[in-house]
Design an enzyme around this catalytic site. Structure first.
Site, short mmCIF file in Angstrom:
data_model
loop_
_atom_site.label_atom_id
_atom_site.label_comp_id
_atom_site.label_asym_id
_atom_site.label_seq_id
_atom_site.Cartn_x
_atom_site.Cartn_y
_atom_site.Cartn_z
N PHE A 1 0.83 -1.21 0.00
CA PHE A 1 0.00 0.00 0.00
C PHE A 1 0.86 1.25 0.00
O PHE A 1 1.90 1.30 0.66
CB PHE A 1 -0.89 0.06 1.26
CG PHE A 1 -2.00 -0.93 1.28
CD1 PHE A 1 -3.23 -0.64 0.70
CD2 PHE A 1 -1.85 -2.17 1.90
CE1 PHE A 1 -4.27 -1.55 0.73
CE2 PHE A 1 -2.88 -3.08 1.94
CZ PHE A 1 -4.09 -2.76 1.35
N ASP A 2 0.39 2.26 -0.72
CA ASP A 2 0.84 3.61 -0.48
C ASP A 2 0.11 4.06 0.79
O ASP A 2 -0.85 3.42 1.20
CB ASP A 2 0.46 4.49 -1.67
CG ASP A 2 0.81 5.95 -1.44
OD1 ASP A 2 1.91 6.24 -0.94
OD2 ASP A 2 -0.04 6.81 -1.75
N LYS A 3 0.55 5.13 1.43
CA LYS A 3 -0.13 5.58 2.66
C LYS A 3 -1.23 6.59 2.37
O LYS A 3 -2.42 6.32 2.57
CB LYS A 3 0.88 6.18 3.65
CG LYS A 3 0.21 6.66 4.96
CD LYS A 3 1.22 7.26 5.91
CE LYS A 3 1.64 8.65 5.48
NZ LYS A 3 0.56 9.67 5.58
#
Length: 633
Positions: free
Chosen positions: A308-310
């Site tokens: 995941f990106d944040k």
């Protein structure tokens, strides 16, 4: 002739059925010769469409199921088995009719989408309002939508406010509140309120039009199983013909050989995989999940690692400025004005957050910045009011050789440990202030990640360009297996490549803009973005229209359910053919009864595939012990 038969196939099927019933009635009345004549007529009427399809396939150098049936029917006529020839041709046509009808139902989600498209738009032109076909709306038109009306195009609200049902785009029926400056999408419906919008995307460029296009393409694409089965049919058909010849040579029983030929038709095997794939993709579209084809579904079901990106993925993507620390000669308001004016040139969400803060304070931003240089993943440099501004993270300050004082560094670390992203703003080579920006973890993050772990995900990783302290807070709150902070886009790509080299099947979820390279690198690229940006639709394999992690969980569960359903259909179809052939060779199954069982098996695999239309993992609640995460990070 081909066109006439195709157009009237339904009439031919039911006409043959009526004649078949008439033949049995005549037989009961004792008119044997008349019965024979009617059965021959039924065979010819129902056999012609089958023979035509067999001929068309043969012209394409393909050996179709229709060819097996045609050969068998000619053989049945030759040995005088008129009942069986008539019943076989009718059942085959009727089975084909049922396949078409049920496949149409599996595509109902797409038809439902098309039916949602608005036909007209009300425009303000001069002092009057005019209603025009939606095709005539052009970019820049001012469009009026009232309560109960459909939004005809994508645009931004310039007047009014309303509550919109965005189910056509997101799959979510809960109305969303929209106000001045918010973006709205074509085919959404105003529950209450009044808005005026400026058209930004019209015709085939609207988000809704792209959704329809993507679903159409996805339903036409084939999974690996489907591609294999198509190749298998080309080998299987001539093999069955050869085996039926062997049966005749060994037994000298032409009736048995013909029966073997018909019963071996792999109809259920060929239709089983496509119906599962189409139904699964249709379910996704209905629930705001765009899965780009059967092959994507197949790969997605094998994913064991999530990356995941944040910001905008694990967090809401709606950051706010929580504090502004002025460190130089510029007071807070003037500092905000200069920095916001520079950030007007940025498309990054953090830059736009600063612009939004300035506008909320009614600060006049003036003209566009000059000499703008965007440093991807770090920030930007620009000239505003003859002052050179450098705005970004520590890496950018170091690259630009701008000293960060111990006071500024201590303040930045303190804010980061509290869950903020610290943005440094330097003016003419000196740090003039620090902007603290905080986002919120998504409420559904914990239950969604728990669901995906329960469904087979072994590892969850976060890759972010944000600072180490903020990343650690998010990773700890969500129970992630590992995280890596302060990364550039190319660093994220390297991490995903490393995971793939270690043997993991990786799905990467990002916002579809800054994360486009890493989304393209992963085995499955998944874009989360409100309404789906252009680049997310182009780059990602899966697009979540409602921008919710529970949709991600639904998509993953759906992919597994679809492939499982496809395997069920395949095993069932192979098993039925095996049992039928054994019955034929043992003399317990005859041509008509075998054909009836065969067509029933086709219907069963279709109905099994259609179960996917009702699959909805989102309705299954997460464990009560899993509480949503709230608060700033």
């Amino acid at each position: 002739m081909f066109a006439f038969i195709h157009k009237n196939k339904k009439t031919i099927t039911f006409g043959a059925g009526i004649l078949l019933i008439l033949a049995f009635i005549v037989n009961m009345m004792g008119y044997q010769d008349l019965r024979q004549s009617i059965l021959i007529i039924v065979t010819i009427i129902a056999g012609i469409p089958i023979a035509v399809k067999a001929f068309q396939a043969l012209r394409m150098r393909a050996f179709s199921i229709e060819m097996l049936v045609t050969i068998a029917v000619i053989g049945a006529l030759f040995i005088g088995e008129y009942v069986e020839s008539a019943v076989v041709t009718f059942l085959f046509l009727f089975g084909d009719y049922l396949e078409v009808r049920t496949l149409e139902k599996t595509r109902s989600s797409l038809k439902g989408l098309v039916d949602m498209a608005p036909q007209e738009a009300t425009l303000i032109r001069g002092e009057t309002t005019v209603t025009v076909p939606v095709e005539e709306v052009i970019e820049g038109d001012r469009v009026v939508i009232r309560t109960g009306g459909k939004v005809p195009v994508d645009g931004r609200i310039v007047n009014g406010h309303a509550s919109l049902n965005e189910a056509a785009i997101t799959g979510e029926s809960v109305p969303a509140s929209k106000k001045l400056g918010d973006k709205v999408f074509g085919s959404t419906v105003i529950d209450s309120g009044y808005i005026e919008i400026i058209a930004e995307k019209v015709g085939d460029d609207t988000t809704f039009a792209k959704i329809i296009e993507l679903v159409e393409e996805a339903q036409e694409s084939k999974s690996k199983t489907e591609k294999f089965l198509n190749k298998f049919a080309n080998v299987y058909t001539p093999t069955v013909v050869a085996l039926s010849v062997v049966v005749y040579v060994l037994t000298r029983d032409l009736h048995l050989a013909i029966t073997f030929l018909v019963i071996a038709c792999p109809g259920a095997l060929i239709i089983g995989a496509p119906v599962s794939s189409v139904a699964g993709i249709g379910n996704g579209a209905k629930n705001g999940v765009l899965i780009k084809g059967g092959e994507v579904m197949d790969r997605f079901s094998k994913v064991d690692t999530l990356v995941f990106d944040k910001t905008g993925t694990l967090t809401k993507g709606k950051p706010e400025v929580t504090a502004i620390k002025a460190l130089g000669v510029y007071p807070e308001q003037e500092l905000l004005q200069l920095v916001a004016q520079a950030e007007m040139a940025s498309e990054h969400h953090l830059g736009q957050t600063i612009v939004k803060e300035a506008k909320s304070r009614d600060i006049l931003l003036g003209e566009q910045p000059q000499s703008v240089k965007v440093i991807k993943g770090n920030g930007l440099a620009a000239v505003v009011a003859e002052k050179r501004l450098v705005i970004g993270n520590r890496k950018l300050m170091n690259t630009e050789q701008i000293d960060i004082s111990s006071e500024a560094e201590a303040y930045a670390i303190k804010r980061e440990k509290a869950g903020n992203t610290a943005i440094f703003a330097a003016i003419d080579g000196k740090v003039a202030g620090i902007f603290s920006i905080a986002d919120q973890i998504r409420e559904d993050a914990v239950p969604a990640l728990a669901q995906m772990r329960a469904n087979g995900i072994k590892k969850i990783v976060m890759l972010t360009g944000d600072n180490q302290h903020t990343a650690e807070l998010v990773a700890h709150a969500l129970g992630l297996d590992e995280f890596h902070a302060e990364l550039l886009p190319e660093d994220k790509v390297a991490h995903v490549k490393k995971l793939k080299q270690q043997g993991h099947v990786v799905a990467m979820a990002g916002d579809g803009v800054n994360d486009a390279p890493v989304i393209a690198t992963a085995d499955i690229g998944l874009a989360m973005g409100e309404g789906g940006t252009d680049i997310s639709m182009e780059t990602a394999d899966v697009v979540l229209m409602a921008d919710k992690l529970m949709q991600f969980s639904h998509a993953y569960s759906l992919s597994k359910a679809t492939i499982r359903n496809m395997k069920q259909n395949t095993f069932f179809a192979v098993g039925i053919v095996g049992v039928l052939l054994a019955g034929v060779l043992m003399g317990s199954i005859h041509l008509a009864s075998g054909m009836f069982i065969h067509e029933a098996s086709v219907l069963i695999v279709i109905l099994n595939g259609m179960r996917l239309l009702g699959f909805n993992k989102k309705k299954k609640q997460a464990s009560k012990s899993l509480e949503p995460v709230n608060g700033g990070i």
